[in-house]
Design a protein around this motif. Sequence first.
Motif, PDB file in Angstrom:
ATOM      1  N   ALA A 222      36.228  38.938  39.575  1.00 51.66           N
ATOM      2  CA  ALA A 222      36.302  40.049  40.532  1.00 51.66           C
ATOM      3  C   ALA A 222      37.533  40.914  40.300  1.00 51.66           C
ATOM      4  O   ALA A 222      37.477  42.141  40.424  1.00 51.66           O
ATOM      5  CB  ALA A 222      36.314  39.494  41.957  1.00 51.66           C
ATOM      6  N   GLY A 223      38.649  40.290  39.936  1.00 54.22           N
ATOM      7  CA  GLY A 223      39.906  41.010  39.799  1.00 54.22           C
ATOM      8  C   GLY A 223      40.000  41.901  38.589  1.00 54.22           C
ATOM      9  O   GLY A 223      40.684  42.930  38.615  1.00 54.22           O
ATOM     10  N   LEU A 224      39.324  41.547  37.510  1.00 55.66           N
ATOM     11  CA  LEU A 224      39.371  42.344  36.284  1.00 55.66           C
ATOM     12  C   LEU A 224      38.638  43.670  36.421  1.00 55.66           C
ATOM     13  O   LEU A 224      38.917  44.618  35.689  1.00 55.66           O
ATOM     14  CB  LEU A 224      38.734  41.567  35.125  1.00 55.66           C
ATOM     15  N   SER A 225      37.722  43.750  37.381  1.00 56.54           N
ATOM     16  CA  SER A 225      36.720  44.798  37.349  1.00 56.54           C
ATOM     17  C   SER A 225      36.896  45.890  38.392  1.00 56.54           C
ATOM     18  O   SER A 225      37.466  45.677  39.458  1.00 56.54           O
ATOM     19  CB  SER A 225      35.331  44.168  37.532  1.00 56.54           C
ATOM     20  N   GLU A 226      36.353  47.031  38.052  1.00 61.91           N
ATOM     21  CA  GLU A 226      36.307  48.149  38.984  1.00 61.91           C
ATOM     22  C   GLU A 226      35.229  47.920  40.029  1.00 61.91           C
ATOM     23  O   GLU A 226      35.340  48.358  41.175  1.00 61.91           O
ATOM     24  CB  GLU A 226      36.029  49.439  38.216  1.00 61.91           C
ATOM     25  N   ALA A 227      34.182  47.229  39.631  1.00 63.78           N
ATOM     26  CA  ALA A 227      33.075  46.940  40.545  1.00 63.78           C
ATOM     27  C   ALA A 227      32.384  45.659  40.122  1.00 63.78           C
ATOM     28  O   ALA A 227      32.380  45.302  38.945  1.00 63.78           O
ATOM     29  CB  ALA A 227      32.083  48.095  40.566  1.00 63.78           C
ATOM     30  N   THR A 228      31.796  44.979  41.086  1.00 61.81           N
ATOM     31  CA  THR A 228      31.035  43.758  40.825  1.00 61.81           C
ATOM     32  C   THR A 228      29.587  43.988  41.218  1.00 61.81           C
ATOM     33  O   THR A 228      29.305  44.501  42.313  1.00 61.81           O
ATOM     34  CB  THR A 228      31.605  42.567  41.624  1.00 61.81           C
ATOM     35  N   ILE A 229      28.673  43.622  40.340  1.00 56.34           N
ATOM     36  CA  ILE A 229      27.242  43.755  40.591  1.00 56.34           C
ATOM     37  C   ILE A 229      26.631  42.364  40.742  1.00 56.34           C
ATOM     38  O   ILE A 229      26.810  41.507  39.859  1.00 56.34           O
ATOM     39  CB  ILE A 229      26.538  44.487  39.431  1.00 56.34           C
TER      40      ILE A 229
END
Length: 367
Positions: A222-229
């Motif tokens: 979750a932390g690495l990303s701009e958004a989670t799908i």
Amino acid sequence: MTESELITTLALQHVPYIGDIIAKKLIGHCGSPAEVFKEKRSKLLKINGVGSRNIADLWNPDHFRAAEKEMEFILKNRIGHSYFEEEEYPERLKHCVDGPILIFKKGHTDIRNKKVISVVGTRQVTAYGLSVCEKLIEELSVLDPVIVSGFAYGVDIIAHRAAVKNGLQTIGCLAHGLNQVYPKEHKKYRKQIEEKGGFITDFWSTAHPDKENFIKRNRIIAGLSEATIVIESAEKGGSLITADLANSYNREVFAVPGRTGDRYSRGCNDLIRSQKAHLLSSVADLIYILGWELEQKEVPAVQKKLFAELDPTEKIIYDFLLQNGKELLDIIALKCALPVHKVAASLLEMELKGVIRPLPGKLYEII
């Protein structure tokens, strides 16, 4: 980071009851991991949030012996590493209060100045979930994002494979050290992922893929990303934990809707219903919410869904939005003279029918 600095950081990581949050407080007060070990106990106990339990075992020499052994593994296997204050440490992860003070990496893991999207979901993925995941990543490929997932069964490995197929960088976040592959069946994918992307973990080579490690691993996804799908999920599961973490980091969360009776659509539908995730019906939804409108021309045209027949309440709401443009739920209810709970239920149904979409700030507009 010098070898000496790495050893002291590893030693601090090894101390029980000093997690990443406490470690950052100690480092922030003392200036470096090395200075933490030199500081007086009485001064450390004055740091907000630091208790006697946290530092009770701090000066045990076993931590340095363990650190030196792990250092041998790192050097022998050419394991990359990033300290949370270094430039190459993932920028978005720096803004997570519980982000690891040290991460280990293998392959091509530099994601600076890149769009990064996490794709997660159930391990018992259905044919529907598989198709959605592959199509989504294929359509995203024109934007050249980094695809992050957990290298597990189901949605995770499908996302990694689809990324590789479409020439995208992909990062696998592991719940164990870089000396092993879990599940073993995925060993055949490791080389091709490392050629285009790589793996990241904050676990040592001594760590095993225990259940609690997967939950801890999810904060990195979750932390690495701009958004989670979230592609598919039952009512409970690791992907919902990842979605909650992403929300806690103020990142966008998207969920793919499914039929209400399907077991592995319940989690996604609940996320949408509780407004913890945006409904994702196409790549265009993601691009719009993330503010990538300028690049929309590059995205393959996505056919609009044929609108299902609207019931009387939905028709009133549709006509209002058609005339007034985007609007808040409460204002829609007020202007249409409808109960708020009825409007909320109708808006969800209209989302599922592909008629409207939610916007940041709890606004809604016609697609």
